[in-house]
Every structure is written in C-alpha cells, then in structure tokens.
Enzyme design. Structure first.
Site, mmCIF file in Angstrom:
data_model
loop_
_atom_site.group_PDB
_atom_site.id
_atom_site.type_symbol
_atom_site.label_atom_id
_atom_site.label_comp_id
_atom_site.label_asym_id
_atom_site.label_seq_id
_atom_site.Cartn_x
_atom_site.Cartn_y
_atom_site.Cartn_z
ATOM 1 N N GLY A 1 32.092 59.285 88.080
ATOM 2 C CA GLY A 1 32.164 60.476 88.987
ATOM 3 C C GLY A 1 31.333 60.805 89.909
ATOM 4 O O GLY A 1 30.332 60.078 89.942
ATOM 5 N N GLU B 1 23.004 55.987 85.220
ATOM 6 C CA GLU B 1 24.209 55.758 86.048
ATOM 7 C C GLU B 1 23.758 54.668 87.160
ATOM 8 O O GLU B 1 24.379 53.902 87.617
ATOM 9 C CB GLU B 1 24.792 57.117 86.718
ATOM 10 C CG GLU B 1 25.513 57.920 85.506
ATOM 11 C CD GLU B 1 25.895 59.324 86.164
ATOM 12 O OE1 GLU B 1 26.564 59.932 85.291
ATOM 13 O OE2 GLU B 1 25.167 59.823 86.990
HETATM 14 C C1 5RP Z 1 26.839 63.164 85.767
HETATM 15 C C2 5RP Z 1 27.400 62.734 86.997
HETATM 16 C C3 5RP Z 1 28.609 63.247 87.230
HETATM 17 O O1 5RP Z 1 29.468 62.056 87.718
HETATM 18 C C4 5RP Z 1 28.941 64.269 88.234
HETATM 19 O O2 5RP Z 1 27.941 65.375 87.810
HETATM 20 C C5 5RP Z 1 30.503 64.675 88.289
HETATM 21 O O3 5RP Z 1 30.865 65.474 87.078
HETATM 22 P P1 5RP Z 1 32.321 65.970 86.806
HETATM 23 O O4 5RP Z 1 33.054 64.704 86.718
HETATM 24 O O5 5RP Z 1 32.068 66.725 85.202
HETATM 25 O O6 5RP Z 1 32.712 66.681 87.951
HETATM 26 O O7 5RP Z 1 26.791 62.526 87.850
HETATM 27 O O8 5RP Z 1 25.389 62.849 85.653
#
Ligand code: 5RP
Length: 218
Positions: free
Chosen positions: A82, A103
């Site tokens: 995400g 990530e």
């Molecule tokens: C986690 C991230 C997530 O991908 C980002 O915060 C998006 O989160 P969500 O899918 O809960 O909206 O980078 O470190």
C-alpha cells in the site's frame, strides 16, 4: 463505498499480478491485510512470501503461507504494498504503519512493485501526509534539527518502536516538488535509516480502488 471497501477492491485486483509459482513480496497495512486474505485463496499456487513486517508475517503464517527470510530468496517477481500517497509518476510516501525500511528493501529486490490503494491516495504533489523517517534512537534530536534546516517540521512518533528497534519522525509541512532530490538528502543525514519517499524506486503499477471499480495507473 467506504475507503476500506475501496482498499479491498484494489487488494483483490492485485491477484492478477501473481502469475508465477515463486515467492510473493508482501507489504504492510490495512490494504495489504486485504491482499493477504486474497493471497490465501491461491496459496497452493505460490512457493511462499517475504514479508515487510512482523504484523504481516503473523497474518501470512496464520493462513499457513510459508514466510521466507529475504536472504534465502534469489528473486521476488512481484511485491504488493500500500501507500499513504502516490503522485502521478507513482512516486510514493510510505511508512504510515512504520514498516518503511523493510518495505523499501523488498521493493528494491522485486522485479515488479504493485501498489494498492484507495482512490484518495492519489495526489498531485506529495507531502500533505507527514513523511515518515526511521531514525537510530540516539540520533533523533540531531536528525530532527537537520530536517528543520531542510524546511520540514519533524514530530516524534511517541511510543512507537519499529521492527528494527528504531524510532520514527513524521515530517510535516513539506511540498515535495523534487521527490528524488529530497529522498537522497534525507538519506544523507547521519542517523537516518530510511525515509518514506519511494521515488528512486517508485511503484511500477498503481491499482486504485474507486467507486467505479479498480483503476490501473502505470
Ligand atoms: C506501512 C505503509 C502502508 O502501506 C501505508 O501506511 C498505507 O497503509 P494503509 O493500507 O493502512 O492505508 O507504508 O508502513
């Protein structure tokens, strides 16, 4: 349609990109949780996963999906994750969930990075969402002072320790007109482990959950 329904729609659309029987890279967050649910339905077709956080690892294991250490794996054909924001060049702000370092490592290894998000995450200019920066704990105040010199307002994410035992500064007040330049500048500050700009290695495909189905941006 709620934001979570749009996330779910984008997440399930990502299954189309899981075409090999290899190892799938798995990100972190509420959108990725939907993707893990989807991946579980085809788990017999994949060898296993590499994961960007302890939370995703646990969810994958709960489904009986084998989680490899990244060092055991030569190739990650697809990484699905995400984002907190994406611009139209698929450069991202990530790290709202604090998993940015792992990530970024998996994104670097992966042949293809598929970003999944609800439609509200697509923006013209990155920076409205505070930019997460993972920092070695003893360097926190120094790094914060250096970030102020770059024009940002760092806020310590209190009570949060990353999976790598570091802390996070969320940087407010940035209009990120030159994402690659800022990503490099932040990396150059001693004590910074990673910053949440994914501009040098952007996503290859963005799947956006919208009221009218999943929109593919690439
Ligand atoms: C986690 C991230 C997530 O991908 C980002 O915060 C998006 O989160 P969500 O899918 O809960 O909206 O980078 O470190």
């Amino acid at each position: 349609m709620t934001a979570d329904e749009m996330k779910k729609q984008a997440a399930w659309s990502a299954l189309e990109y899981i075409t090999t029987d290899g190892v799938v890279g798995v990100g972190t967050g509420s959108t990725v949780n939907h993707f893990i649910d989807a991946l579980a339905t085809i788990k017999g077709r994949i060898e296993g996963a590499v994961s960007s956080s302890n939370a995703s690892t646990q969810r994958l294991k709960d489904y009986g999906i084998h989680v490899f250490d990244l060092n055991e794996v030569k190739e990650v054909a697809v990484y699905v994750d995400g984002a907190d924001e994406s611009n139209h060049n698929l450069q991202l702000v990530k790290g709202g969930g604090g998993a940015l370092t792992r990530e970024k490592i998996i994104a670097a290894v992966a042949d293809k990075f598929v970003c999944i998000a609800d439609a509200t995450k697509l923006v013209d200019v990155l920076g409205k969402f505070p930019l997460p920066v993972e920092v070695i704990p003893m360097a926190r105040s120094y790094v914060a002072r250096e970030i102020v010199k770059l024009g940002g307002q760092p806020v310590y994410r209190e009570g949060v320790i990353t999976d790598n035992h570091n802390v996070i500064l969320d940087v407010h007040g940035l209009d990120i007109m030159e994402p690659i330049k800022l990503e490099k500048k932040l990396n150059d500050i001693v004590g910074v482990v990673t910053n949440g700009l994914f501009a040098m290695r952007p996503a290859d495909v963005l799947l956006l959950g919208t009221e009218n189905g999943t929109q593919t941006v690439n």
